[in-house]
Design a protein around this motif. Structure first.
Motif, mmCIF file in Angstrom:
data_model
loop_
_atom_site.group_PDB
_atom_site.id
_atom_site.type_symbol
_atom_site.label_atom_id
_atom_site.label_comp_id
_atom_site.label_asym_id
_atom_site.label_seq_id
_atom_site.Cartn_x
_atom_site.Cartn_y
_atom_site.Cartn_z
ATOM 1 N N HIS A 288 0.835 -1.213 0.000
ATOM 2 C CA HIS A 288 0.000 0.000 0.000
ATOM 3 C C HIS A 288 0.870 1.263 0.000
ATOM 4 O O HIS A 288 0.553 2.239 -0.694
ATOM 5 C CB HIS A 288 -0.959 0.008 1.188
ATOM 6 C CG HIS A 288 -2.105 -0.939 1.019
ATOM 7 N ND1 HIS A 288 -2.505 -1.802 1.996
ATOM 8 C CD2 HIS A 288 -2.936 -1.176 -0.031
ATOM 9 C CE1 HIS A 288 -3.519 -2.526 1.574
ATOM 10 N NE2 HIS A 288 -3.785 -2.173 0.326
ATOM 11 N N ALA A 289 1.948 1.257 0.788
ATOM 12 C CA ALA A 289 2.848 2.418 0.813
ATOM 13 C C ALA A 289 3.477 2.634 -0.555
ATOM 14 O O ALA A 289 3.537 3.765 -1.064
ATOM 15 C CB ALA A 289 3.928 2.214 1.874
ATOM 16 N N ILE A 290 3.924 1.564 -1.194
ATOM 17 C CA ILE A 290 4.521 1.668 -2.533
ATOM 18 C C ILE A 290 3.478 2.172 -3.532
ATOM 19 O O ILE A 290 3.764 3.041 -4.365
ATOM 20 C CB ILE A 290 5.104 0.311 -2.976
ATOM 21 C CG1 ILE A 290 6.313 -0.048 -2.106
ATOM 22 C CG2 ILE A 290 5.482 0.325 -4.453
ATOM 23 C CD1 ILE A 290 6.783 -1.484 -2.258
ATOM 24 N N GLN A 291 2.262 1.638 -3.456
ATOM 25 C CA GLN A 291 1.202 2.065 -4.377
ATOM 26 C C GLN A 291 0.880 3.546 -4.224
ATOM 27 O O GLN A 291 0.662 4.245 -5.218
ATOM 28 C CB GLN A 291 -0.061 1.224 -4.156
ATOM 29 C CG GLN A 291 0.085 -0.195 -4.650
ATOM 30 C CD GLN A 291 -1.056 -1.097 -4.187
ATOM 31 O OE1 GLN A 291 -1.817 -0.762 -3.283
ATOM 32 N NE2 GLN A 291 -1.156 -2.270 -4.806
ATOM 33 N N ARG A 292 0.846 4.048 -2.974
ATOM 34 C CA ARG A 292 0.560 5.478 -2.756
ATOM 35 C C ARG A 292 1.635 6.349 -3.389
ATOM 36 O O ARG A 292 1.341 7.349 -4.040
ATOM 37 C CB ARG A 292 0.429 5.772 -1.264
ATOM 38 C CG ARG A 292 -0.886 5.305 -0.657
ATOM 39 C CD ARG A 292 -1.082 5.839 0.764
ATOM 40 N NE ARG A 292 -0.036 5.433 1.679
ATOM 41 C CZ ARG A 292 -0.039 4.303 2.386
ATOM 42 N NH1 ARG A 292 -1.037 3.463 2.276
ATOM 43 N NH2 ARG A 292 0.946 4.026 3.199
ATOM 44 N N VAL A 293 2.900 5.954 -3.215
ATOM 45 C CA VAL A 293 4.002 6.742 -3.796
ATOM 46 C C VAL A 293 3.932 6.672 -5.313
ATOM 47 O O VAL A 293 4.056 7.697 -6.002
ATOM 48 C CB VAL A 293 5.370 6.242 -3.268
ATOM 49 C CG1 VAL A 293 6.518 6.875 -4.050
ATOM 50 C CG2 VAL A 293 5.504 6.542 -1.779
ATOM 51 N N ARG A 294 3.708 5.497 -5.876
ATOM 52 C CA ARG A 294 3.618 5.359 -7.338
ATOM 53 C C ARG A 294 2.459 6.169 -7.900
ATOM 54 O O ARG A 294 2.575 6.793 -8.953
ATOM 55 C CB ARG A 294 3.485 3.886 -7.717
ATOM 56 C CG ARG A 294 4.766 3.078 -7.506
ATOM 57 C CD ARG A 294 4.555 1.610 -7.805
ATOM 58 N NE ARG A 294 4.084 1.373 -9.156
ATOM 59 C CZ ARG A 294 4.857 1.174 -10.223
ATOM 60 N NH1 ARG A 294 6.160 1.177 -10.072
ATOM 61 N NH2 ARG A 294 4.346 0.963 -11.402
ATOM 62 N N HIS A 295 1.316 6.170 -7.208
ATOM 63 C CA HIS A 295 0.153 6.943 -7.662
ATOM 64 C C HIS A 295 0.483 8.436 -7.678
ATOM 65 O O HIS A 295 0.150 9.148 -8.624
ATOM 66 C CB HIS A 295 -1.051 6.670 -6.746
ATOM 67 C CG HIS A 295 -2.264 7.443 -7.114
ATOM 68 N ND1 HIS A 295 -3.026 7.140 -8.216
ATOM 69 C CD2 HIS A 295 -2.841 8.526 -6.537
ATOM 70 C CE1 HIS A 295 -4.027 7.998 -8.304
ATOM 71 N NE2 HIS A 295 -3.941 8.849 -7.295
ATOM 72 N N THR A 296 1.176 8.875 -6.642
ATOM 73 C CA THR A 296 1.572 10.284 -6.552
ATOM 74 C C THR A 296 2.511 10.644 -7.701
ATOM 75 O O THR A 296 2.345 11.681 -8.362
ATOM 76 C CB THR A 296 2.261 10.563 -5.199
ATOM 77 O OG1 THR A 296 1.363 10.221 -4.149
ATOM 78 C CG2 THR A 296 2.656 12.019 -5.055
ATOM 79 N N VAL A 297 3.485 9.797 -7.983
ATOM 80 C CA VAL A 297 4.454 10.052 -9.057
ATOM 81 C C VAL A 297 3.754 10.041 -10.411
ATOM 82 O O VAL A 297 3.991 10.916 -11.259
ATOM 83 C CB VAL A 297 5.608 9.018 -9.009
ATOM 84 C CG1 VAL A 297 6.476 9.095 -10.252
ATOM 85 C CG2 VAL A 297 6.440 9.227 -7.749
ATOM 86 N N ARG A 298 2.863 9.050 -10.643
ATOM 87 C CA ARG A 298 2.136 8.998 -11.922
ATOM 88 C C ARG A 298 1.262 10.224 -12.137
ATOM 89 O O ARG A 298 1.060 10.660 -13.268
ATOM 90 C CB ARG A 298 1.265 7.740 -11.982
ATOM 91 C CG ARG A 298 1.994 6.526 -12.496
ATOM 92 C CD ARG A 298 1.031 5.426 -12.888
ATOM 93 N NE ARG A 298 0.140 5.028 -11.817
ATOM 94 C CZ ARG A 298 0.352 4.061 -10.952
ATOM 95 N NH1 ARG A 298 1.454 3.360 -11.036
ATOM 96 N NH2 ARG A 298 -0.511 3.784 -10.009
ATOM 97 N N ALA A 299 0.759 10.782 -11.042
ATOM 98 C CA ALA A 299 -0.082 11.979 -11.148
ATOM 99 C C ALA A 299 0.762 13.229 -11.377
ATOM 100 O O ALA A 299 0.223 14.326 -11.529
ATOM 101 C CB ALA A 299 -0.931 12.129 -9.887
#
Length: 117
Positions: A73-84
């Motif tokens: 979940h922590a990795i997904q949140r960071v990846r979502h932020t970067v993709r945005a």
């Protein structure tokens, strides 16, 4: 009454197979030296783990599952932020179970025989 029981000696491997059959209801695989026409069944992940000598408890597996979920979940949140296209402005927290999961993994790995390392 006179209690009766059977005493015999087994190798550790044989004892593991018998206990797993009694406790988990697993069917023992056909020994490699037995001549059979049909190939031996593919071992389940549980029997492969027992052949390596380690079978974590359900509680230990649950701890590792929680750790993995929280880390993903922590990795997904960071990846979502970067993709945005947004900057990552705060460092993600380590999962709550980090220390416990690390100790458990170190303990399990310490059980490996020298030849398996």
């Amino acid at each position: 009454m006179s209690p009766r029981f059977q005493v015999r000696s087994l190798t550790v491997e044989q004892a593991c197979i018998e206990f797993r059959a009694l406790i988990l209801g697993e069917k023992p695989a056909v020994p490699a030296h037995a001549a059979t026409a049909a190939p031996a069944p593919t071992p389940s992940p549980l029997s492969r783990a027992s052949q390596d000598g380690v079978l974590p408890s359900w509680k230990e597996l649950e701890l590792l599952r929680h750790f993995q979920e929280d880390a993903l979940h922590a990795i997904q949140r960071v990846r979502h932020t970067v993709r945005a296209g947004q900057p990552v402005v705060s460092e993600p927290r380590y999962p709550e179970q980090t220390a416990s999961a690390e100790r458990l993994l170190q303990w399990l790995l310490a059980l490996r025989p020298a030849k398996a390392q």
